[in-house]
Design an enzyme around this catalytic site. Structure first.
Site, mmCIF file in Angstrom:
data_model
loop_
_atom_site.group_PDB
_atom_site.id
_atom_site.type_symbol
_atom_site.label_atom_id
_atom_site.label_comp_id
_atom_site.label_asym_id
_atom_site.label_seq_id
_atom_site.Cartn_x
_atom_site.Cartn_y
_atom_site.Cartn_z
ATOM 1 N N ASP A 281 0.857 -1.178 0.000
ATOM 2 C CA ASP A 281 0.000 0.000 0.000
ATOM 3 C C ASP A 281 0.902 1.239 0.000
ATOM 4 O O ASP A 281 2.125 1.144 0.137
ATOM 5 C CB ASP A 281 -0.984 -0.008 1.179
ATOM 6 C CG ASP A 281 -2.213 0.848 0.871
ATOM 7 O OD1 ASP A 281 -2.150 1.658 -0.079
ATOM 8 O OD2 ASP A 281 -3.235 0.721 1.572
ATOM 9 N N TYR A 282 0.280 2.369 -0.157
ATOM 10 C CA TYR A 282 0.965 3.653 -0.336
ATOM 11 C C TYR A 282 1.971 3.920 0.792
ATOM 12 O O TYR A 282 1.563 4.161 1.919
ATOM 13 C CB TYR A 282 -0.120 4.724 -0.328
ATOM 14 C CG TYR A 282 0.179 6.019 -1.021
ATOM 15 C CD1 TYR A 282 -0.358 6.297 -2.268
ATOM 16 C CD2 TYR A 282 0.957 6.990 -0.401
ATOM 17 C CE1 TYR A 282 -0.124 7.502 -2.891
ATOM 18 C CE2 TYR A 282 1.195 8.199 -1.018
ATOM 19 C CZ TYR A 282 0.647 8.448 -2.266
ATOM 20 O OH TYR A 282 0.880 9.655 -2.878
#
Ligand code: BGC
Length: 733
Positions: A281-282
């Site tokens: 994820d980011y």
């Protein structure tokens, strides 16, 4: 009954569907041949995903990196022309010409915005959900996007968590069916088919179980609960051939998910045989440091990559530290090559090497087409749940009464689009006021906002009351604004924000008939509304066709048939509250020393599976094909359903089971099937379900899956409460 008869084969029963877009042998030899030519830097470059501008532009740096073959993927860069420009730098100017994989969060629509995923789940209509994902894929593909970060398949049982809006609600079975539908819709029959995109099951794992509903927060759940509740929609996505998984932000039982070898490698690849790509994820790789799990960037890169995160989103630790780690022996050549293989494999399977560019001429004709708008409207209608209706007001029909449409969301263009708007534009949205005006024809429609969504001032309430007084009926549109749901949008109360309840009370005090339309992305506390207003419609965030769809339902052109995919509590203190709870040794009773509250009933306001209709249905003649079956046997359950009311409408017949006594405690009910069917007035039909070992099995004390002998109860009804009951025995050989 503690004797356990296990069919451990069931655990790995369904083989994963190969997500192939080209013959496997061909892909594998092309991957190996390319891998053999790559430098260390080029390999790490393929593991890097960088963020474009929110509006869709690439950044100047992307072009530099692309020309050097150091940019594996981007997110947010979109639009055929922009994608092609950047792609040309990679394909025509880099040494090996490896195309970039363009990703984007196409969650509930690209340009044509569909209802939020929680709403779509409320349709209990997997084919409609599949069609919605297919439309989103077609538009995204036209705009050059080849990979979506969807479906979000996190089971969520805490409505404080804003991201409950992005999933399919509280139930693993409903969640798994919806996950499959979305994967099919996005990817189509074969990865790489034109007009389809690669999907991504996220957020692996158990992101929805964040403590107290605070986003990104710690998750502590037992392995049993992971396997029974949180894993099934992921497992279903993998079985359906999903191309990728995204590793979650949260720590799971002490280990950050983005460095958790157990979930990323042992379960996902070892147990499930998944051979697709895992993206972080980011910045979740970098966040291993803030978690207190990695000392520095180099350690974060080493931990994430060796645990099984192939591609790093936005942070750049693989690239900054990877070559050094290889030199010092911190990372093995094999771990690196395996991650690169997975990236290349997906690019080959998607046909990116053959078709790296988007068709700039075709794009405009695909986006926001009339058919797409019609599909969005239909999906929105199917998603709406009629929570209350005393029959005095809805459906409005074709009389000549004056209608006052009031409330802060009545003419709002942003809220209907929800939290992930894709490339949607506010100017495309039909507001609820506009939808009602268009349908009302010659009737007068008055409008006043009344108050803001969360504004503490009550200034405009008088104006709304004045409009209500001049009208014959009042439609109030209230709820949450778009920013109140989604990522980083946890709330500590589930009340209607701001002065909206005061507005409703003032409108109610006028004595005019009042229907309330709710726009929101989570269960809210609706006790006052349930007690006082004659009609209550849960419209969720219905997407760009909000106004047309709400008008369809309010006027009775469509009959609402959606059902809640999540329990609506009476009080925040009941959270987490979900239908598939366990009985405890002291189930709630009159006895003080039983499991309940002193100050609020233990039951929800509206249970899972609940929803009304403008017509009525009757279920009768529940029949089981046998009184007993073997543990590997199957059983048919059938029931008659009849529309006994005055209008055509949709009933959602739901099948639940309970394993009455087992070697590990089972929920009081578990959804195991449903059918949404449309019936004309007076029409009667027989609905049949089949229960298989997969439906009846559960994990035993040793966490092995199997069907245990003993009594099973069966419930067939219109929600998770009540219904017709029967039972059967599973008998050992
Ligand atoms: C979210 C993901 C999303 C990613 C890329 C993250 O903050 O958690 O769901 O896919 O950003 O936009």
């Amino acid at each position: 009954m503690s004797i356990t008869l296990l069919f451990s084969v069931l655990l790995c029963a369904a083989p994963l569907r190969p997500a192939l877009g080209a013959p496997a042998v061909d892909v594998s030899s092309r991957v190996e041949s390319l891998l053999g030519k790559m430098t260390l830097e080029e390999k790490f470059g393929q593991l890097q995903q960088l963020d474009g501008d929110a509006g869709g532009d690439a950044r100047p740096e992307h072009f530099e990196l692309a020309k050097k073959g150091l940019l594996g993927s981007t997110l947010n860069v979109r639009g055929a022309k922009r994608v092609n420009e950047l792609q040309r730098a990679a394909v025509e100017h880099s040494r090996l010409g490896i195309p970039i994989l363009f990703a984007f969060d196409v969650i509930h629509g690209y340009r044509t915005v569909f209802p939020v995923p929680l709403a779509e789940a409320a349709s209990w209509d997997a084919s409609a959900v599949e069609r919605a994902a297919a439309v989103a894929a077609a538009e995204a593909y036209a705009a050059g996007v080849r990979w979506t970060f969807a479906p979000m398949v996190d089971v969520a049982r805490d409505p404080r968590w804003g991201r409950i809006v992005e999933g399919s609600g509280e139930d693993p079975f409903l969640g798994a069916v919806m996950a499959r539908a979305r994967v099919r819709g996005f990817q189509g029959p074969r990865l790489g088919d034109p007009g389809r995109v690669a999907a991504c099951a996220k957020h692996w794992a158990a992101y929805g179980a964040a403590v107290a509903g605070r986003d990104y927060n710690t998750v502590d759940v037992s392995e049993r609960t992971l396997r029974e509740v949180y894993f099934p929609p992921f497992r279903a996505s993998a079985e359906e051939g999903v191309a990728s998984f995204m590793s979650a932000f949260n720590a799971l039982n002490g280990i950050p998910a983005s460095a958790d070898r157990w979930i990323l490698t042992d379960v996902l690849r070892g147990e499930w045989g998944f051979d697709g790509l895992v993206v972080s994820d980011y910045t979740s790789v970098q966040e291993l440091i803030a978690h207190g799990f990695a000392r520095d960037g180099a350690e974060a890169a080493r931990l994430a990559l060796s645990a099984g995160v192939d591609m790093e989103m936005v942070s750049r630790l693989y690239n900054e530290h990877g070559p050094g780690l290889m030199e010092s022996g911190g990372l093995s050549q094999q771990a690196l090559d395996e991650a690169v293989r997975r990236v290349l494999r997906l690019k080959f399977r998607l046909g990116l090497f053959e078709r790296p560019y988007a068709d700039e001429q075709a794009e405009a004709g695909v986006l926001l087409s009339t058919e797409h708008a019609a599909a969005a409207r239909d999906m929105a209608v199917r998603s709406m749940v009629l929570l209350k209706n005393d029959g005095s007001l809805l459906p409005l029909g074709d009389d000549r009464r004056t209608i006052a449409v009031v409330g802060p969301l009545a003419d709002d263009r942003a809220a209907p689009m929800g939290s992930w708007t894709g490339d949607g534009r506010v100017e495309d949205v039909v507001t609820i006021l506009e939808g009602i005006r268009a349908r009302a024809g010659a009737r007068r429609v008055l409008h006043a906002q009344g108050c803001g969504v969360s504004d503490p001032a009550a200034g405009g309430i008088d104006e709304a009351v004045a409009a209500a007084r001049q009208a014959d009926v009042v439609i109030a549109v209230v709820g949450e604004d778009a920013a109140m749901s989604g990522e980083a949008a946890s709330r500590s109360t589930l009340d209607l924000p701001g002065r909206q309840l005061d507005l409703l009370k003032a409108l109610h005090a006028t004595g005019k008939p009042l229907a309330v339309v709710l726009l929101n992305g989570r269960p809210l506390i609706l006790n006052w509304l349930d007690e006082n207003v004659p009609a209550l419609l849960e419209a969720w965030f219905p997407g760009g066709q909000a106004g047309t769809a709400v008008a369809d339902v309010l006027f009775g052109d469509a009959n609402p048939g959606g059902r809640l995919p999540v329990t609506f509590p009476r009080a925040l203190g009941q959270v987490p509250i979900y239908y598939a709870h366990k009985n405890t040794g002291r189930p709630p009773s009159e006895n003080k020393y039983s499991s309940k509250y002193l100050d609020v009933p233990v039951t929800p306001l509206y249970p899972f599976g609940y929803g009304l209709s403008y017509t009525r249905f009757r279920l009768a003649e529940l029949r089981l094909s046998a009184r007993s079956i073997r543990p590997d046997g199957r059983l048919r359950v059938s029931v008659d359903v009849e529309n006994t009311g005055p209008r055509p409408g949709d009933e959602v017949v739901q099948l639940y089971i309970r394993d009455a006594t087992a070697s590990a405690v089972r929920p009081v009910r578990e959804l195991r099937g449903w059918e949404r069917l449309s019936l004309a007035p007076g029409e009667r039909r027989r609905v049949e379900f089949e229960l298989t070992p997969e439906h009846l099995g559960a994990l035993d004390g040793a966490l092995r899956f199997g069907v245990e002998p003993g009594e099973f109860q069966v419930f067939v009804g219109s929600s998770s409460v009540g219904g017709l009951e029967s039972s059967f025995e599973v008998v050992a050989y």
